[in-house]
Design an enzyme around this catalytic site. Structure first.
Site, PDB file in Angstrom:
ATOM      1  N   SER A  60       0.856  -1.174   0.000  1.00 54.95           N
ATOM      2  CA  SER A  60       0.000   0.000   0.000  1.00 54.95           C
ATOM      3  C   SER A  60       0.901   1.235   0.000  1.00 54.95           C
ATOM      4  O   SER A  60       1.705   1.408   0.912  1.00 54.95           O
ATOM      5  CB  SER A  60      -0.886  -0.041   1.258  1.00 54.95           C
ATOM      6  N   LYS A  89      -0.837  -0.857  -4.505  1.00 59.75           N
ATOM      7  CA  LYS A  89      -2.083  -0.131  -4.192  1.00 59.75           C
ATOM      8  C   LYS A  89      -1.714   1.320  -3.932  1.00 59.75           C
ATOM      9  O   LYS A  89      -0.864   1.607  -3.093  1.00 59.75           O
ATOM     10  CB  LYS A  89      -2.749  -0.760  -2.970  1.00 59.75           C
ATOM     11  N   LYS A 115      -2.839   4.952  -2.576  1.00 56.85           N
ATOM     12  CA  LYS A 115      -3.825   5.701  -1.813  1.00 56.85           C
ATOM     13  C   LYS A 115      -4.215   6.914  -2.655  1.00 56.85           C
ATOM     14  O   LYS A 115      -3.328   7.580  -3.239  1.00 56.85           O
ATOM     15  CB  LYS A 115      -3.215   6.151  -0.484  1.00 56.85           C
ATOM     16  N   ASP A 117      -7.087   3.020  -3.359  1.00 61.43           N
ATOM     17  CA  ASP A 117      -7.865   3.023  -2.107  1.00 61.43           C
ATOM     18  C   ASP A 117      -8.129   4.465  -1.699  1.00 61.43           C
ATOM     19  O   ASP A 117      -7.197   5.245  -1.471  1.00 61.43           O
ATOM     20  CB  ASP A 117      -7.076   2.298  -1.009  1.00 61.43           C
ATOM     21  N   GLU A 169     -11.048   0.788  -3.967  1.00 64.63           N
ATOM     22  CA  GLU A 169     -11.417   0.398  -2.601  1.00 64.63           C
ATOM     23  C   GLU A 169     -12.079   1.569  -1.881  1.00 64.63           C
ATOM     24  O   GLU A 169     -11.539   2.680  -1.847  1.00 64.63           O
ATOM     25  CB  GLU A 169     -10.130  -0.037  -1.883  1.00 64.63           C
ATOM     26  N   ASP A 226     -13.961  -1.844   2.116  1.00 63.08           N
ATOM     27  CA  ASP A 226     -13.099  -2.049   3.277  1.00 63.08           C
ATOM     28  C   ASP A 226     -13.894  -1.614   4.512  1.00 63.08           C
ATOM     29  O   ASP A 226     -14.528  -2.441   5.192  1.00 63.08           O
ATOM     30  CB  ASP A 226     -11.803  -1.232   3.083  1.00 63.08           C
ATOM     31  N   LYS A 239     -10.263  -7.517   6.838  1.00 65.31           N
ATOM     32  CA  LYS A 239      -9.289  -7.235   7.885  1.00 65.31           C
ATOM     33  C   LYS A 239      -9.817  -7.869   9.168  1.00 65.31           C
ATOM     34  O   LYS A 239     -10.886  -7.466   9.654  1.00 65.31           O
ATOM     35  CB  LYS A 239      -9.139  -5.724   8.102  1.00 65.31           C
ATOM     36  N   GLY A 286      -4.592  -4.687   5.497  1.00 64.38           N
ATOM     37  CA  GLY A 286      -3.588  -4.536   6.554  1.00 64.38           C
ATOM     38  C   GLY A 286      -3.825  -3.268   7.340  1.00 64.38           C
ATOM     39  O   GLY A 286      -4.526  -2.350   6.879  1.00 64.38           O
TER      40      GLY A 286
HETATM   41  O1  OSB Z   1      -7.533   1.478   4.178  1.00 63.40           O
HETATM   42  O2  OSB Z   1      -6.424  -0.283   3.894  1.00 63.40           O
HETATM   43  C1  OSB Z   1      -6.598   0.785   4.473  1.00 63.40           C
HETATM   44  C2  OSB Z   1      -3.679   1.415   6.836  1.00 63.40           C
HETATM   45  C3  OSB Z   1      -4.331   1.947   7.914  1.00 63.40           C
HETATM   46  C4  OSB Z   1      -5.689   2.148   7.845  1.00 63.40           C
HETATM   47  C5  OSB Z   1      -6.394   1.792   6.689  1.00 63.40           C
HETATM   48  C6  OSB Z   1      -5.739   1.224   5.621  1.00 63.40           C
HETATM   49  C7  OSB Z   1      -4.350   1.053   5.674  1.00 63.40           C
HETATM   50  C8  OSB Z   1      -3.553   0.558   4.571  1.00 63.40           C
HETATM   51  C9  OSB Z   1      -2.220  -0.044   4.917  1.00 63.40           C
HETATM   52  O3  OSB Z   1      -3.848   0.662   3.420  1.00 63.40           O
HETATM   53  C10 OSB Z   1      -2.147  -1.485   4.629  1.00 63.40           C
HETATM   54  C11 OSB Z   1      -0.928  -2.130   5.247  1.00 63.40           C
HETATM   55  O4  OSB Z   1      -0.980  -2.536   6.419  1.00 63.40           O
HETATM   56  O5  OSB Z   1       0.086  -2.196   4.564  1.00 63.40           O
HETATM   57 MG    MG Z   2      -8.638   0.483   2.711  1.00 62.78          MG
END
Ligand code: OSB
Ligand code: MG
Length: 369
Positions: A135, A161, A163, A189, A214, A239, A263, A291
């Site tokens: 991510s 991925k 953001k 995401d 996402e 999510d 998750k 994650g």
């Molecule tokens: O939206 O997936 C998410 C981290 C913290 C809160 C929300 C998200 C995330 C990540 C990180 O995208 C995923 C990771 O642990 O590498």
């Molecule tokens: Mg997410």
């Protein structure tokens, strides 16, 4: 098992680099680890509640409080606790799924350890390694993003991925596609940063052959996601909206998602996570493991979960060094773009005492009296 003691360990781990999402920027991970000690076994669980309540209503001090006041006591006054019994025992407390998940995971770890069985075997894993995605946070500039993505692809990550948020979406996606080509597995995401009025703008992402988008909209806006899904070529994945097997079944029935991010922390634990996996499998909906910047403890459980058969997309389960210079367990390392699923008893890893001591900021202990 008869639980004798529960200890809550607050830890603080610096991140190798700041992690920026549409929700804010994180510089360190402030986590809560739960240790359950029974007469013949011990187990660990990691609470994924964040430092603030930006991703979900839960946050780390709140999780610690509800554990001490409302979740640990019922387990302490029960003679024979099993992992499967934790959910029903705590059903009188609404919500607080991340806190519940940490406690249930610690019980499950202790229980499986006492049987010499791994999480993978206990959950029904069908593979011993899982593909690793990464991510990638929002950056100050597109060149900076391209450097970061190039570094991850060099290391062997099999899926990227990005953001996104309004103002950081089509341009960075286009730049990554142009630089790294069409064969890179790529998804985005939004962490609920858009509204229904952005549908036409988000359709601009359809040109880039993304695996999925996402959580573009608010977590409660299932009908909005359904409308968006009808108007996008890019599959919609949820999510934040997915908090239980029931909410998953509803989201699928409404057409709000074609893919689900699971998750364990968000849904109350690995047992509910497996039920969501099963609901999705029955509906023909692919899933992947999300994650929450887990330490090796949470990462271990997530790799085991991601080894179930309907986890057909790479998860946000990167190597420990994606976030941490020193993990609190044996680090997870990338081998040929994959992580190895721990095969030892229980969750398969445990905090290294000296490292744990270094990162611990507070410990609260509850003993059976
Ligand atoms: O939206 O997936 C998410 C981290 C913290 C809160 C929300 C998200 C995330 C990540 C990180 O995208 C995923 C990771 O642990 O590498
Ligand atoms: Mg997410």
């Amino acid at each position: 098992m008869r639980i004798e003691r529960v200890s809550l360990h607050r830890v603080s781990l610096p991140l190798v680099a700041p992690f920026r999402t549409s929700l804010g920027t994180e510089y360190e991970r402030s986590a809560l680890l739960v240790r359950v000690t029974a007469s013949d076994a011990e187990g660990w669980g990691e609470c994924v509640a964040g430092a603030d309540a930006s991703y979900s209503p839960e946050y780390v001090e709140g999780a610690e409080d509800v554990l001490l006041r409302h979740l640990v006591p019922p387990l302490m006054s029960t003679e024979d606790v099993t992992a499967a019994a934790v959910g029903p025992l705590l059903a009188g407390v609404k919500g607080h799924r991340m806190a519940k998940a940490a406690l249930e995971t610690a019980v499950l770890d202790a229980e499986l350890r006492s049987h010499g069985m791994s999480f993978a075997a206990g959950l029904g894993a069908v593979t011993d390694r899982v593909p690793s995605g990464v991510s990638v946070g929002i950056m100050d500039s597109v060149p900076e993003l391209l450097d970061a993505v190039a570094g991850y692809l060099d290391q062997g990550y099999v899926r990227i991925k990005l953001k996104i948020e309004p103002g950081w979406d089509v341009a960075p996606v286009r730049a990554v596609r142009e630089r790294f080509g069409d064969s890179t597995l790529l998804q985005v995401d939004a962490n609920a940063a858009y509204t229904r009025a952005d549908a036409r703008h988000l359709a601009g992402l359809d040109a880039f052959d993304l695996l999925l988008i996402e959580q573009p909209l608010d977590e409660e806006d299932l009908l909005g996601h359904a409308a968006l899904a009808r108007n996008l070529r890019t599959p919609v994945c949820l999510d934040e909206s997915i908090v239980s097997a029931r909410s998953t079944a509803d989201a699928i029935a409404l057409g709000a998602c074609g893919i689900v991010n699971i998750k364990p922390g968000r849904v109350g634990g690995y047992l509910e996570a497996r039920r969501i996996h099963d609901v999705c499998a029955a509906a023909g909906v692919p899933v992947w493991c999300g994650g929450m910047l887990e330490t090796g403890l949470g990462r271990a459980g997530n790799t085991a979960l991601a080894a179930l058969p309907n986890f057909t997309l790479p998860g946000d389960i990167s190597a420990s060094d994606r976030y941490y210079t020193t993990d609190i367990t044996e680090p997870f390392v990338l081998r040929d773009g994959h992580l190895t699923v721990p095969a030892g008893p229980g969750i398969g890893v445990a905090p290294i005492p000296s490292v744990l001591a270094e990162v611990t900021t507070a410990v609260r202990e509850v003993r059976r009296d």
